[in-house]
Design an enzyme around this catalytic site. Structure first.
Site, PDB file in Angstrom:
ATOM      1  N   LYS A  35       0.822  -1.211   0.000  1.00 23.66           N
ATOM      2  CA  LYS A  35       0.000   0.000   0.000  1.00 23.66           C
ATOM      3  C   LYS A  35       0.856   1.260   0.000  1.00 23.66           C
ATOM      4  O   LYS A  35       0.662   2.174  -0.793  1.00 23.66           O
ATOM      5  CB  LYS A  35      -0.914   0.028   1.243  1.00 23.66           C
ATOM      6  CG  LYS A  35      -1.925  -1.092   1.283  1.00 23.66           C
ATOM      7  CD  LYS A  35      -2.845  -0.980   2.495  1.00 23.66           C
ATOM      8  CE  LYS A  35      -2.138  -1.127   3.826  1.00 23.66           C
ATOM      9  NZ  LYS A  35      -1.504  -2.445   4.031  1.00 23.66           N
ATOM     10  N   THR A  36       1.824   1.284   0.925  1.00 25.33           N
ATOM     11  CA  THR A  36       2.663   2.470   1.024  1.00 25.33           C
ATOM     12  C   THR A  36       3.492   2.632  -0.248  1.00 25.33           C
ATOM     13  O   THR A  36       3.668   3.727  -0.773  1.00 25.33           O
ATOM     14  CB  THR A  36       3.564   2.363   2.269  1.00 25.33           C
ATOM     15  OG1 THR A  36       2.728   2.194   3.407  1.00 25.33           O
ATOM     16  CG2 THR A  36       4.406   3.606   2.455  1.00 25.33           C
ATOM     17  N   ASP A 218      -2.051   7.751   3.849  1.00 26.83           N
ATOM     18  CA  ASP A 218      -1.630   6.394   4.243  1.00 26.83           C
ATOM     19  C   ASP A 218      -2.246   6.065   5.606  1.00 26.83           C
ATOM     20  O   ASP A 218      -2.595   6.978   6.362  1.00 26.83           O
ATOM     21  CB  ASP A 218      -0.091   6.335   4.338  1.00 26.83           C
ATOM     22  CG  ASP A 218       0.429   4.892   4.254  1.00 26.83           C
ATOM     23  OD1 ASP A 218      -0.386   3.949   4.177  1.00 26.83           O
ATOM     24  OD2 ASP A 218       1.668   4.711   4.265  1.00 26.83           O
ATOM     25  N   GLU A 219      -2.369   4.791   5.934  1.00 31.06           N
ATOM     26  CA  GLU A 219      -2.898   4.357   7.242  1.00 31.06           C
ATOM     27  C   GLU A 219      -4.242   5.033   7.536  1.00 31.06           C
ATOM     28  O   GLU A 219      -4.486   5.524   8.643  1.00 31.06           O
ATOM     29  CB  GLU A 219      -1.905   4.713   8.367  1.00 31.06           C
ATOM     30  CG  GLU A 219      -0.477   4.269   8.119  1.00 31.06           C
ATOM     31  CD  GLU A 219      -0.208   2.830   8.525  1.00 31.06           C
ATOM     32  OE1 GLU A 219      -1.141   2.123   8.943  1.00 31.06           O
ATOM     33  OE2 GLU A 219       0.962   2.409   8.402  1.00 31.06           O
ATOM     34  N   GLN A 249      -5.626  -3.333  10.810  1.00 35.88           N
ATOM     35  CA  GLN A 249      -4.536  -2.658  11.524  1.00 35.88           C
ATOM     36  C   GLN A 249      -5.004  -1.379  12.203  1.00 35.88           C
ATOM     37  O   GLN A 249      -4.200  -0.497  12.500  1.00 35.88           O
ATOM     38  CB  GLN A 249      -3.391  -2.352  10.558  1.00 35.88           C
ATOM     39  CG  GLN A 249      -2.714  -3.608  10.038  1.00 35.88           C
ATOM     40  CD  GLN A 249      -1.493  -3.275   9.201  1.00 35.88           C
ATOM     41  OE1 GLN A 249      -0.480  -2.813   9.708  1.00 35.88           O
ATOM     42  NE2 GLN A 249      -1.592  -3.478   7.909  1.00 35.88           N
ATOM     43  N   ARG A 605       5.100  -7.278  11.083  1.00 38.19           N
ATOM     44  CA  ARG A 605       6.315  -6.470  10.853  1.00 38.19           C
ATOM     45  C   ARG A 605       7.479  -7.359  10.431  1.00 38.19           C
ATOM     46  O   ARG A 605       8.485  -6.882   9.903  1.00 38.19           O
ATOM     47  CB  ARG A 605       6.755  -5.710  12.126  1.00 38.19           C
ATOM     48  CG  ARG A 605       5.798  -4.680  12.706  1.00 38.19           C
ATOM     49  CD  ARG A 605       5.277  -3.729  11.696  1.00 38.19           C
ATOM     50  NE  ARG A 605       3.989  -4.198  11.184  1.00 38.19           N
ATOM     51  CZ  ARG A 605       3.470  -3.804  10.025  1.00 38.19           C
ATOM     52  NH1 ARG A 605       4.098  -2.970   9.264  1.00 38.19           N
ATOM     53  NH2 ARG A 605       2.306  -4.259   9.623  1.00 38.19           N
TER      54      ARG A 605
END
Ligand code: ATP
Ligand code: MG
Length: 672
Positions: A35-36, A218-219, A249, A605
């Protein structure tokens, strides 16, 4: 780097997202699916299409993420194509407020207060209105105020009988007034006031709509209602808004983040194109299966099927330590071993825990085993006395209305201006409608002041005015700061205060480090100013500084701060009932599901190998108490995990290789 060559390496869905030009776009996808990476490349792609870089705005979650994104974008676009605005919500709002805040009745040189300043302001208000009840902690009042500001106070708070809530609603207006009178903003204000500005001044909103034509966030799952309204207003005209996020998330519900924002995006923005990404490029399959096994127990979520073609990789290791020291020691030992065995750098390794207070044993173990490390967002460097004292001087110099900082600076070191003198000064200021510092200037007109207080007050105001001038005109900010520290004899003061030279020495070192960071700031910015430095200081954390100085070592970090990051080797520690899930959150399904999402964030992560640890005993409230493994551990499928025995010996072949390597390193050192 050629953008088209980069795009060629994307999968078809990623490609589609990168090349989507106008209209609302939602990318809803699991961890590690790129995504990022997609929004970074989309930024570069838009610039490549000839869209003016400065009309592109990308909002990310942390300064670190913003910095990485900036670097990646600039490596993909031609030189001289200009720079897009890549920023956190807070920095973006600060940038807007510095230009426009006068429309809201503040002055442009406003100060930003961090948590400890907010707390001391609240304490002083609580003393004034005689709320001394020891049951009231300024911190809880602050939490409540923050919730009210962000408009997510629990329903019915007005009629609540919770004493903290009642007191907070009484204290809040006073707190707001106090901030305004000192021309100061807290963190929440940065966002809340920008939103107010946009709502009340359509002409200003129009200006910024014109300025930012392509917006990316983002996020997005972690935006709260203020951030959401802000973005919605800003994107209003063109609807060229691209948001990316993962409902699994969402971990800031406790701060008012609303998963609804991502789930309702398609409703709020008509003609949204929605893209789902399903391939995970980050982790080996065993790690991914562990993550999927955990998160599928949440009921309130969108079904996703993340897969990887990276191969199975090692199983997820689970280890039970006897207590927290043992846990930390064991982790440090493993790090030392695996680092050599797998040829990793310390920077490739992270230890993730539930909250910063769990970092201590790990820090100690790292120090004992001489492993370099950085604690992200721990007890902040900027919260140390010496740093806060000197920053208080800088804050008053930059914003003379900042009474709170003035009160701190004036008695560090002591100048003989005691409580009685301060009262007289404050009384004079209010009867003459002067600011506090102006009262200092006119101290000779105040009869009640003794001779010593009078001359100290005058020379203090002279000092502040002189340094305001010096900072405005000097080319060497760090030198000016050094002069100031010397002129006020601050180091001597520390030595007197801390008695032992060792205690003072550490603090003096910190202070020198602070001067260095001013020098660093002044040399890296285009037009450095004192205000600019203070801003950088309140919006970034020191980790960025350290990284530049060479190597940050092993990263010690909380689940919350680890969002968006990735590390080849990850340790997740303290996976016990009452910690994860936290005992306050486990009381209802909503809380429990958010805790599970935290665990999911932690697991995802890891790129190559993951260790999860818990203890048999932990000291709680000063007493050694048995711990119970977290219920989430059982949710990790047994075929992808492995319970480690303390005496699990790494295989002897590897042991030999390790010993040989150490031996070679030792010989090399001796030869040097
Ligand atoms: P998170 O949900 O944790 O924020 P994300 O969806 O933002 O994750 P990224 O951080 O963008 O994922 O990507 C994860 C990793 O996968 C990065 O190392 C990224 O460079 C890599 N990656 C993403 N897409 C591809 C691709 N098409 N080919 C190779 N690597 C990729
Ligand atoms: Mg990401």
């Amino acid at each position: 780097m050629d953008i088209y060559r980069e795009i060629k390496h994307l999968n078809p869905r990623q490609k589609e997202a990168v090349m989507h030009k106008d209209g609302p776009l939602l990318i809803l996808a699991g961890a590690g699916s790129g995504k990022t990476r997609v929004i970074t490349m989309r930024t570069a792609y838009l610039i490549h299409l000839g869209i003016s870089a400065k009309t592109i705005l990308a909002v990310t979650f942390t300064n670190k993420a913003a910095k990485e994104m900036r670097q990646r974008v600039s490596s993909m676009v031609k030189r001289g194509s200009g720079r897009p605005v890549i920023s956190t919500f807070h920095s973006l709002c600060l940038r807007i407020l510095r230009q426009e805040i006068e429309h809201l009745g503040y002055k442009k040189d406003f100060t930003i207060y961090g948590t400890s300043e907010q707390v001391s302001l609240l304490r002083s208000i609580m003393v004034d209105i005689t709320v001394h009840d020891t049951n009231f902690k300024a911190e809880s009042v602050l939490e409540h105020i923050s919730r009210t500001k962000n408009d997510f106070a629990p329903a019915g708070a007005d009629s609540s009988d919770d004493p903290v809530e009642v007191a907070s609603s009484f204290i809040y207006p006073k707190y707001r007034e106090a901030l305004k009178s000192m021309n100061a903003l807290d963190f929440d204000d940065l966002l809340v006031l920008t939103l107010k500005l946009f709502r009340e001044h359509p002409d200003i909103l129009a200006k910024y709509r014109d300025k930012y034509k392509y917006i990316m966030v983002d996020e997005y799952q972690d935006t709260n209602s203020v951030q959401y309204d802000f973005i919605k207003l800003l994107a209003g005209n063109t609807m060229n808004l691209c948001v990316v996020g993962d409902d699994d998330q969402s971990i800031y519900g406790w701060r008012g983040a609303d998963i609804g924002n991502i789930l309702n995006f398609e409703k709020d923005f008509r003609d949204t194109v929605t893209i789902r990404l399903e391939q995970n490029y980050r982790s080996f399959d065993h790690i991914l299966k562990a993550a999927n096994g955990v998160i599928k127990n949440n009921r309130k979520r969108m079904e996703k099927s993340l897969w990887t073609d990276k191969g199975a990789g090692p199983k997820v290791n689970i280890f039970q330590a006897t207590n927290t020291e043992d846990e930390a020691e064991w982790v440090a030992g493993k790090i030392d071993f695996i680092k050599h065995d797998k040829n990793l750098a310390y920077e490739d390794i992270a230890i993730i825990y539930r909250a910063n207070l769990f970092s201590k044993p790990f820090e100690e173990a790292m120090r004992r085993q001489r492993i370099p490390y950085t604690v992200v967002g721990g007890t902040s460097y900027f919260e140390r006395k010496e740093i806060m004292d000197i920053s208080a001087y800088l804050k008053v110099i930059a914003n003379p209305s900042d009474t709170l900082s003035l009160l701190r600076a004036v008695n560090a070191p002591k100048r003989g201006i005691g409580p009685a003198a301060l009262n007289a000064l404050s009384e004079y200021a209010s009867t003459q409608s002067l600011s506090f510092i102006e009262a200092f200037e006119k101290a000779s007109e105040i009869e009640k002041l003794g001779q010593r207080a009078l001359s100290s007050a005058e020379s203090f105001s002279e000092l502040i005015a002189r340094y305001r001038n010096l900072f405005e005109n000097s080319r060497d900010m760090a030198k000016t700061l050094k002069d100031l520290i010397e002129e006020i004899d601050y180091k001597d003061y520390l030595i007197r205060l801390y008695k032992t030279p060792e205690a003072a020495y550490r603090r003096i070192e910190n202070l020198d480090g602070f001067v260095e960071s001013v020098a660093h700031y002044a040399s890296s910015g285009s037009s450095p100013s004192l205000q600019g430095f203070l801003e950088t200081m309140s919006l970034t954390d020191l980790i960025e500084e350290k990284e530049e100085k060479g190597g940050r070592g092993v990263t010690l970090i909380s689940f919350h701060s680890s969002k968006g990051l990735e590390f080849p080797l990850v340790f997740i520690a303290g996976i016990e009932e009452d910690i994860l899930p936290h005992k306050k959150s486990a009381v209802n399904d909503e809380g429990l599901e958010e805790e599970r999402r935290l665990f999911y964030v932690g697991i995802t992560r890891a790129m190559k190998e993951l260790f999860i640890t818990y203890t048999q005993h932990r000291v709680k409230y000063g007493k050694e108490t048995p711990s119970v493994a977290s219920r989430f551990l059982e949710e990790i499928p047994s075929d992808v995990s492995k319970i480690l025995d303390r005496f699990d010996k790494p295989d002897p072949e590897k042991d030999r290789a390790y010993v040989n390597k150490l031996y070679e390193e030792l010989m090399a050192k001796l030869e040097d």
